[in-house]
Scaffold this motif. Structure first.
Motif, mmCIF file in Angstrom:
data_model
loop_
_atom_site.group_PDB
_atom_site.id
_atom_site.type_symbol
_atom_site.label_atom_id
_atom_site.label_comp_id
_atom_site.label_asym_id
_atom_site.label_seq_id
_atom_site.Cartn_x
_atom_site.Cartn_y
_atom_site.Cartn_z
ATOM 1 N N GLU A 102 0.736 -1.352 0.039
ATOM 2 C CA GLU A 102 -0.109 -0.105 0.009
ATOM 3 C C GLU A 102 1.011 1.362 0.178
ATOM 4 O O GLU A 102 0.479 2.368 -0.655
ATOM 5 N N ARG A 103 2.121 1.252 0.790
ATOM 6 C CA ARG A 103 3.092 2.281 0.932
ATOM 7 C C ARG A 103 4.173 1.706 0.179
ATOM 8 O O ARG A 103 4.981 0.908 0.896
ATOM 9 N N VAL A 104 5.115 2.640 -0.535
ATOM 10 C CA VAL A 104 6.382 2.093 -0.818
ATOM 11 C C VAL A 104 7.360 3.696 -0.587
ATOM 12 O O VAL A 104 7.002 4.365 -1.017
ATOM 13 N N LEU A 105 8.486 3.216 -0.053
ATOM 14 C CA LEU A 105 9.525 4.371 0.178
ATOM 15 C C LEU A 105 10.732 3.789 -0.595
ATOM 16 O O LEU A 105 11.296 2.641 -0.598
ATOM 17 N N ILE A 106 11.137 4.631 -1.403
ATOM 18 C CA ILE A 106 12.586 4.510 -2.523
ATOM 19 C C ILE A 106 13.598 5.033 -2.218
ATOM 20 O O ILE A 106 13.951 6.368 -1.924
ATOM 21 N N LYS A 107 14.531 4.069 -1.722
ATOM 22 C CA LYS A 107 16.222 4.677 -1.832
ATOM 23 C C LYS A 107 16.478 4.907 -3.075
ATOM 24 O O LYS A 107 16.455 3.905 -4.056
ATOM 25 N N THR A 108 17.209 6.014 -3.550
ATOM 26 C CA THR A 108 17.704 6.165 -4.798
ATOM 27 C C THR A 108 19.134 6.502 -4.476
ATOM 28 O O THR A 108 19.722 6.187 -3.506
ATOM 29 N N SER A 109 20.078 6.720 -5.698
ATOM 30 C CA SER A 109 21.611 6.955 -5.696
ATOM 31 C C SER A 109 21.914 8.325 -4.771
ATOM 32 O O SER A 109 22.953 8.330 -4.553
ATOM 33 N N LEU A 135 -0.013 -2.897 -8.209
ATOM 34 C CA LEU A 135 0.420 -3.746 -7.005
ATOM 35 C C LEU A 135 -0.582 -3.089 -5.669
ATOM 36 O O LEU A 135 -0.391 -3.434 -4.633
ATOM 37 N N GLY A 136 -1.502 -1.954 -6.072
ATOM 38 C CA GLY A 136 -2.334 -1.339 -4.909
ATOM 39 C C GLY A 136 -1.470 -0.539 -4.344
ATOM 40 O O GLY A 136 -2.033 0.045 -3.133
ATOM 41 N N VAL A 137 -0.487 0.177 -4.931
ATOM 42 C CA VAL A 137 0.179 1.252 -4.012
ATOM 43 C C VAL A 137 -0.706 2.457 -3.885
ATOM 44 O O VAL A 137 -1.231 2.865 -4.887
ATOM 45 N N LYS A 138 -0.609 3.178 -2.745
ATOM 46 C CA LYS A 138 -1.653 4.024 -2.425
ATOM 47 C C LYS A 138 -0.791 5.475 -2.016
ATOM 48 O O LYS A 138 -1.113 6.444 -2.187
ATOM 49 N N LEU A 139 0.382 5.056 -1.776
ATOM 50 C CA LEU A 139 1.388 6.089 -1.403
ATOM 51 C C LEU A 139 2.700 5.907 -1.816
ATOM 52 O O LEU A 139 3.286 4.767 -1.502
ATOM 53 N N VAL A 140 3.518 6.842 -2.415
ATOM 54 C CA VAL A 140 5.031 6.446 -2.646
ATOM 55 C C VAL A 140 5.904 7.569 -2.148
ATOM 56 O O VAL A 140 5.310 8.821 -2.107
ATOM 57 N N GLY A 141 6.859 7.328 -1.519
ATOM 58 C CA GLY A 141 8.045 8.049 -0.965
ATOM 59 C C GLY A 141 9.255 8.058 -1.750
ATOM 60 O O GLY A 141 9.438 6.956 -1.858
ATOM 61 N N VAL A 142 10.110 9.112 -1.783
ATOM 62 C CA VAL A 142 11.219 9.152 -2.584
ATOM 63 C C VAL A 142 12.095 9.935 -1.572
ATOM 64 O O VAL A 142 11.740 10.857 -0.675
ATOM 65 N N ASP A 143 13.623 9.583 -1.497
ATOM 66 C CA ASP A 143 14.568 10.422 -0.738
ATOM 67 C C ASP A 143 15.148 11.496 -1.689
ATOM 68 O O ASP A 143 16.107 12.066 -1.408
ATOM 69 N N THR A 144 14.338 12.183 -2.505
ATOM 70 C CA THR A 144 14.631 13.252 -3.194
ATOM 71 C C THR A 144 13.564 14.450 -3.292
ATOM 72 O O THR A 144 12.659 13.768 -2.555
ATOM 73 N N PRO A 145 13.978 15.352 -3.713
ATOM 74 C CA PRO A 145 13.071 16.643 -3.666
ATOM 75 C C PRO A 145 11.914 16.565 -4.418
ATOM 76 O O PRO A 145 10.724 17.305 -4.102
ATOM 77 N N SER A 146 11.700 15.601 -5.405
ATOM 78 C CA SER A 146 10.936 15.463 -6.123
ATOM 79 C C SER A 146 10.594 14.286 -6.950
ATOM 80 O O SER A 146 11.561 13.511 -6.975
#
Length: 211
Positions: A102-109, A135-146
């Motif tokens: 439901e919620r995914v937080l993404i680590k980037t480079s 996949l039913g994701v309702k919120l996505v978070g990123v470690d970047t400003p956008s």
């Protein structure tokens, strides 16, 4: 399990979007002068540090902060590491995310440095947003400003996520966070008419059940 703060501290030297309002905190009333209390004042953009976007940010007819479902910002989440990928596409997601979430937080480079504003970040593509939706994701978070490249004007990632009603959380700090299953709390402030809001984002590792 203890809660882990994944927010960028709001300091007077925190990086901000070019030409946007910097964050400023000042003590405007002191205990010495008032005889009783210290009182501070803040001046800021709604998109400073760790924050959420409301659709009104990129769509003038879109919902604002108080129109959004606060339950989206609380609950189970999955942290995934996509630091090896230049774009957050369906192909990238399929490497690390295959089960419903439901919620995914993404680590980037991009390394976490609240005092540095990056020139480039990996953006979420339209097919990436499409895949998250399957996949039913309702919120996505990123470690970047956008969720889009910094130079983007059409904001493809924002609009693709909006098309699937996927909420957006930006500038979380994940460098020291291992991929896996967590609980998330990242509540926006109840700012009437706002296009976004700073948040205090925290996660807690989920206990593994051994049956």
């Amino acid at each position: 399990m203890s809660w882990i703060d994944i927010s960028q501290p709001l300091t007077n030297d925190i990086a901000h979007w070019p030409e946007d309002q910097p964050f400023v905190y000042e003590t405007t009333i002191t205990k010495e002068n008032s005889g009783s209390v210290n009182i501070g004042r803040i001046t800021t953009s709604t998109h400073i540090g760790t924050h959420v976007d409301a659709p009104f940010h990129y769509d003038s007819s879109g919902r604002r902060i108080l129109d959004l479902d606060i339950n989206r910002y609380i609950g189970d989440c999955q942290v995934i590491d996509l630091s090896e990928f230049d774009t957050l596409s369906a192909e990238a997601f399929k490497n690390k995310l295959t089960k419903p979430a439901e919620r995914v937080l993404i680590k980037t480079s991009l390394r976490n440095n609240p005092k540095y504003f990056p020139e480039n970040v990996p953006g979420i593509t339209s097919d990436g947003a499409d895949y998250l939706n399957t996949l039913g994701v309702k919120l996505v978070g990123v470690d970047t400003p956008s969720v889009d490249d910094i130079s983007s004007k059409d904001l493809q990632g924002h609009h693709a996520l909006y098309h699937h009603d996927i909420y957006i959380l930006e500038n979380v700090m994940l460098d020291s966070i291992e991929p896996g299953n967590y609980e998330l709390i990242a509540l926006p402030l109840a700012i009437a008419e706002a296009d976004g809001s700073p948040v205090r984002a925290v996660i807690r590792r989920k206990e593994v059940s051994h049956g």
